[in-house]
Design an enzyme around this catalytic site. Structure first.
Site, PDB file in Angstrom:
ATOM      1  N   HIS A  86     -52.651   1.485 -13.957  1.00 41.64           N
ATOM      2  CA  HIS A  86     -51.647   1.080 -12.953  1.00 41.64           C
ATOM      3  C   HIS A  86     -51.918   1.859 -11.674  1.00 41.64           C
ATOM      4  CE1 HIS A  86     -47.779   0.163 -11.092  1.00 41.64           C
ATOM      5  NE2 HIS A  86     -47.694  -0.814 -11.956  1.00 41.64           N
ATOM      6  N   ASP A 139     -47.542  -5.237 -18.744  1.00 48.51           N
ATOM      7  CA  ASP A 139     -48.137  -6.474 -19.273  1.00 48.51           C
ATOM      8  C   ASP A 139     -48.741  -6.315 -20.657  1.00 48.51           C
ATOM      9  OD1 ASP A 139     -48.932  -6.834 -15.941  1.00 48.51           O
ATOM     10  OD2 ASP A 139     -47.748  -8.302 -17.033  1.00 48.51           O
TER      11      ASP A 139
HETATM   12  C1  SDX Z   1     -48.905  -5.270 -12.708  1.00 48.38           C
HETATM   13  O1  SDX Z   1     -48.313  -2.710  -8.575  1.00 48.38           O
HETATM   14  C2  SDX Z   1     -47.429  -3.013  -9.434  1.00 48.38           C
HETATM   15  O2  SDX Z   1     -46.342  -2.459  -9.466  1.00 48.38           O
HETATM   16  C3  SDX Z   1     -47.808  -4.102 -10.412  1.00 48.38           C
HETATM   17  C4  SDX Z   1     -46.855  -4.373 -11.556  1.00 48.38           C
HETATM   18  C5  SDX Z   1     -45.520  -4.930 -11.068  1.00 48.38           C
HETATM   19  O3  SDX Z   1     -44.540  -4.794 -11.809  1.00 48.38           O
HETATM   20  O4  SDX Z   1     -45.509  -5.598  -9.991  1.00 48.38           O
HETATM   21  O5  SDX Z   1     -46.642  -3.186 -12.285  1.00 48.38           O
HETATM   22  C6  SDX Z   1     -47.442  -5.431 -12.495  1.00 48.38           C
HETATM   23  O6  SDX Z   1     -49.654  -5.852 -11.993  1.00 48.38           O
HETATM   24  C7  SDX Z   1     -49.393  -4.303 -13.748  1.00 48.38           C
HETATM   25  C8  SDX Z   1     -50.927  -4.191 -13.779  1.00 48.38           C
HETATM   26  C9  SDX Z   1     -51.484  -5.366 -14.566  1.00 48.38           C
HETATM   27  N1  SDX Z   1     -52.965  -5.372 -14.451  1.00 48.38           N
HETATM   28  C10 SDX Z   1     -53.737  -5.085 -15.508  1.00 48.38           C
HETATM   29  O7  SDX Z   1     -53.322  -4.680 -16.582  1.00 48.38           O
HETATM   30  C11 SDX Z   1     -55.219  -5.304 -15.275  1.00 48.38           C
HETATM   31  C12 SDX Z   1     -56.010  -4.109 -15.807  1.00 48.38           C
HETATM   32  N2  SDX Z   1     -55.750  -2.942 -14.950  1.00 48.38           N
HETATM   33  C13 SDX Z   1     -56.659  -2.716 -13.844  1.00 48.38           C
HETATM   34  O8  SDX Z   1     -57.187  -3.837 -13.240  1.00 48.38           O
HETATM   35  C14 SDX Z   1     -56.172  -1.609 -12.906  1.00 48.38           C
HETATM   36  O9  SDX Z   1     -55.735  -0.570 -13.684  1.00 48.38           O
HETATM   37  C15 SDX Z   1     -55.096  -1.947 -11.887  1.00 48.38           C
HETATM   38  C16 SDX Z   1     -55.454  -3.103 -11.048  1.00 48.38           C
HETATM   39  C17 SDX Z   1     -53.798  -2.203 -12.576  1.00 48.38           C
HETATM   40  C18 SDX Z   1     -54.924  -0.736 -10.983  1.00 48.38           C
HETATM   41  O10 SDX Z   1     -56.117  -0.612 -10.288  1.00 48.38           O
HETATM   42  P1  SDX Z   1     -56.315   0.562  -9.173  1.00 48.38           P
HETATM   43  O11 SDX Z   1     -55.076   1.320  -8.954  1.00 48.38           O
HETATM   44  O12 SDX Z   1     -56.969  -0.035  -7.989  1.00 48.38           O
HETATM   45  O13 SDX Z   1     -57.250   1.548  -9.916  1.00 48.38           O
HETATM   46  P2  SDX Z   1     -58.823   1.446  -9.966  1.00 48.38           P
HETATM   47  O14 SDX Z   1     -59.221   0.026 -10.211  1.00 48.38           O
HETATM   48  O15 SDX Z   1     -59.372   2.156  -8.787  1.00 48.38           O
HETATM   49  O16 SDX Z   1     -59.128   2.267 -11.318  1.00 48.38           O
HETATM   50  C19 SDX Z   1     -59.279   3.668 -11.275  1.00 48.38           C
HETATM   51  C20 SDX Z   1     -60.378   3.951 -12.312  1.00 48.38           C
HETATM   52  C21 SDX Z   1     -61.649   3.122 -12.051  1.00 48.38           C
HETATM   53  O17 SDX Z   1     -62.710   3.868 -12.552  1.00 48.38           O
HETATM   54  P3  SDX Z   1     -63.611   4.725 -11.469  1.00 48.38           P
HETATM   55  O18 SDX Z   1     -64.126   3.742 -10.418  1.00 48.38           O
HETATM   56  O19 SDX Z   1     -62.649   5.770 -10.893  1.00 48.38           O
HETATM   57  O20 SDX Z   1     -64.718   5.323 -12.314  1.00 48.38           O
HETATM   58  O21 SDX Z   1     -59.929   3.551 -13.616  1.00 48.38           O
HETATM   59  C22 SDX Z   1     -60.749   2.493 -14.098  1.00 48.38           C
HETATM   60  C23 SDX Z   1     -61.477   1.909 -12.918  1.00 48.38           C
HETATM   61  O22 SDX Z   1     -62.717   1.365 -13.322  1.00 48.38           O
HETATM   62  N3  SDX Z   1     -59.825   1.505 -14.696  1.00 48.38           N
HETATM   63  C24 SDX Z   1     -60.033   0.874 -15.854  1.00 48.38           C
HETATM   64  C25 SDX Z   1     -58.885   0.085 -16.043  1.00 48.38           C
HETATM   65  N4  SDX Z   1     -58.042   0.236 -15.016  1.00 48.38           N
HETATM   66  C26 SDX Z   1     -58.641   1.125 -14.175  1.00 48.38           C
HETATM   67  N5  SDX Z   1     -61.058   0.915 -16.746  1.00 48.38           N
HETATM   68  C27 SDX Z   1     -60.927   0.126 -17.833  1.00 48.38           C
HETATM   69  N6  SDX Z   1     -59.845  -0.665 -18.099  1.00 48.38           N
HETATM   70  C28 SDX Z   1     -58.814  -0.707 -17.223  1.00 48.38           C
HETATM   71  N7  SDX Z   1     -57.765  -1.474 -17.456  1.00 48.38           N
END
Ligand code: SDX
Length: 432
Positions: free
Chosen positions: A308, A366
């Site tokens: 998140h 989710d």
């Molecule tokens: C919702 O914003 C809100 O409030 C949203 C929400 C709401 O109520 O409105 O809470 C609802 O959208 C919840 C999120 C649902 N999405 C998912 O579950 C999809 C999977 N999660 C990721 O796509 C990700 O965690 C996000 C999009 C939720 C957050 O992404 P960020 O904040 O941009 O973080 P990032 O992508 O920069 O990740 C940081 C690190 C990265 O690694 P590095 O580049 O630092 O090496 O963590 C890794 C990412 O690769 N990472 C994951 C991961 N999520 C982040 N690695 C594997 N699996 C994951 N799910």
């Protein structure tokens, strides 16, 4: 302790100037950079707005480190235990919990404005039978501006209230129509004698050829899920509604933009993606393979429902929903719960893995919600639509707050330009 201003020292001239700091009620203060470009000729740079406060708001507060979520100051755990979705809608819109009379009047208004214009209903016949329900919902919500133009003066508080009630009242009806169209079944009209979530279940699952009794357990579970999904400060779809609305467009168009933003798998589309991921993993012994894929930088696979932007601790909503899964599945007498067991095992293994612990990736809202939707008989393709129904009140509350702001400006970010410098046109015979 009041925060002192930040000193900005210009690297070229060495001149120092103050950047004033604004403090909120709780949570991080902000450095006011509104004069930065005018006085120093530079922009801030923050793709994805990781460190940027786009506005001032009094609606919802999140503390990502502590896993705290407050709606108008009330902890979401207390609202989940003691309130219901329509009362939470009143709270988010009005800023205070309603008294008995206010609650009754608000609920009556919502529950008696659930029908949609018959011509709007006929729009669904124009969609291909296998259109994704989010495509239908975003299209029909945007089309509401072609029907309800009698109340679109955004400067008129009365019009803004009529719009708010219309959207909250009609989203379940529009969503149920999208579902019925995708099943080929006839549309079921709303009933004024049912509560908000029972009405939704009725419109989803009733058929003309037999009586349909809403399962109160299902309606109660849906109401609780809607409370948990109602608002979440400046998330992607809410920020989209604010940005679209800042141009002065009609409110239905702004909400339709929010529906489209929510659809993405990184946002509200994650609940559908989680179920697909669990079905893809299949059994607990395949979990290590998918954990490895999620950790592999070269593999686009991510653990859907994990991580998140704000929560670097447990998403408080995920904890409540996980507990709900146990209760709802037990009450519904579900013994065939392999996907829920798989989700629990996946969470357990991931949270023992340094990659997820180190990056503070925990289950989000989710991760478990789809387990409950599936248990209620709602198909995967409708999971994000359920999120959109619940989040509509959050979008409306933020749109109203933005429109009522006397200092409102159109949202217009700048950029860091790294494209080609000025160059002259080349005739075709001079090109490579
Ligand atoms: C919702 O914003 C809100 O409030 C949203 C929400 C709401 O109520 O409105 O809470 C609802 O959208 C919840 C999120 C649902 N999405 C998912 O579950 C999809 C999977 N999660 C990721 O796509 C990700 O965690 C996000 C999009 C939720 C957050 O992404 P960020 O904040 O941009 O973080 P990032 O992508 O920069 O990740 C940081 C690190 C990265 O690694 P590095 O580049 O630092 O090496 O963590 C890794 C990412 O690769 N990472 C994951 C991961 N999520 C982040 N690695 C594997 N699996 C994951 N799910």
């Amino acid at each position: 302790m009041s925060q002192k201003p930040f000193q900005l020292v210009d690297g070229n001239s060495g001149d120092a100037s103050d950047l004033s700091v604004k403090e909120g009620t709780i949570g991080p203060a902000v450095m006011d950079v509104t004069r930065l470009y005018k006085e120093h000729g530079v922009f801030t740079f923050d793709p994805g707005f990781v460190s940027t406060a786009s506005c001032e708001s009094q609606i919802t507060f999140i503390d990502g480190e502590k896993g705290i979520l407050l709606y108008r100051g009330y902890p979401v755990e207390q609202l989940a235990k003691n309130s219901n979705y329509l009362e939470v809608c009143y709270l988010l819109l009005a800023g205070e919990l309603p008294n008995a009379q206010q609650r009754e009047t608000f609920a009556h208004s919502i529950l008696h404005h659930t029908m949609i214009n018959e011509t709007l209903l006929r729009f669904f016949n124009g969609f291909h039978y296998n259109a994704h329900p989010m495509a239908m919902v975003s299209g029909v919500v945007g089309s509401m501006s072609a029907f309800y133009h009698d109340s679109m003066d955004i400067k008129n508080p009365e019009h803004r209230e009529i719009f708010a009630h219309r959207i909250i009242a009609k989203m379940p009806t529009i969503s149920a129509a999208a579902y019925k169209h995708s099943t080929g079944q006839p549309f079921v009209y709303p009933r004024n004698d049912l509560d908000y979530c029972s009405n939704l279940m009725h419109m989803f699952f009733a058929v003309p050829c037999e009586a349909y009794e809403v399962d109160p357990i299902a309606a109660e579970a849906l109401d609780l899920l809607f409370i948990l999904h109602a608002d979440h400060e400046q998330n992607c779809s809410t920020s989209t509604v604010r940005l679209a609305g800042s141009s002065g467009t009609n409110p239905y168009a702004a909400i339709a933009a929010g529906v489209s933003a929510l659809w993405g798998p990184a946002h509200g589309g994650a609940n559908e993606a989680v179920l697909k991921m669990l079905e893809q993993i299949g059994t607990p012994d395949a979990i290590p393979k998918y954990i490895a894929k999620a950790k592999d930088k070269d593999d686009p696979f991510r653990l859907m429902g994990f991580g998140h932007r704000v929560y670097k601790n447990f998403d408080p909503r995920a904890k409540i929903i996980r507990e709900m899964c146990h209760k709802v599945l037990d009450k519904l007498g579900r013994t065939d719960t392999p996907l829920f067991e798989l989700a629990l095992r996946l969470e357990e293994i991931a949270l023992q893995d340094d990659y997820f612990v180190g990056k503070k990736l925990y289950p989000n809202v989710d991760f478990y919600s789809g387990i409950i939707y599936k248990a209620l008989g709602i198909p995967k393709s409708m999971f994000t639509v359920m999120f959109a129904i619940a989040r509509s009140v959050g979008w409306v509350a933020h749109w109203q707050e933005m429109i009522a702001d006397p200092d409102r400006k159109i949202g217009r970010p700048r950029q860091l330009y790294t494209g080609p410098d000025r160059r002259d046109y080349l005739d075709i015979d001079k090109r490579a």
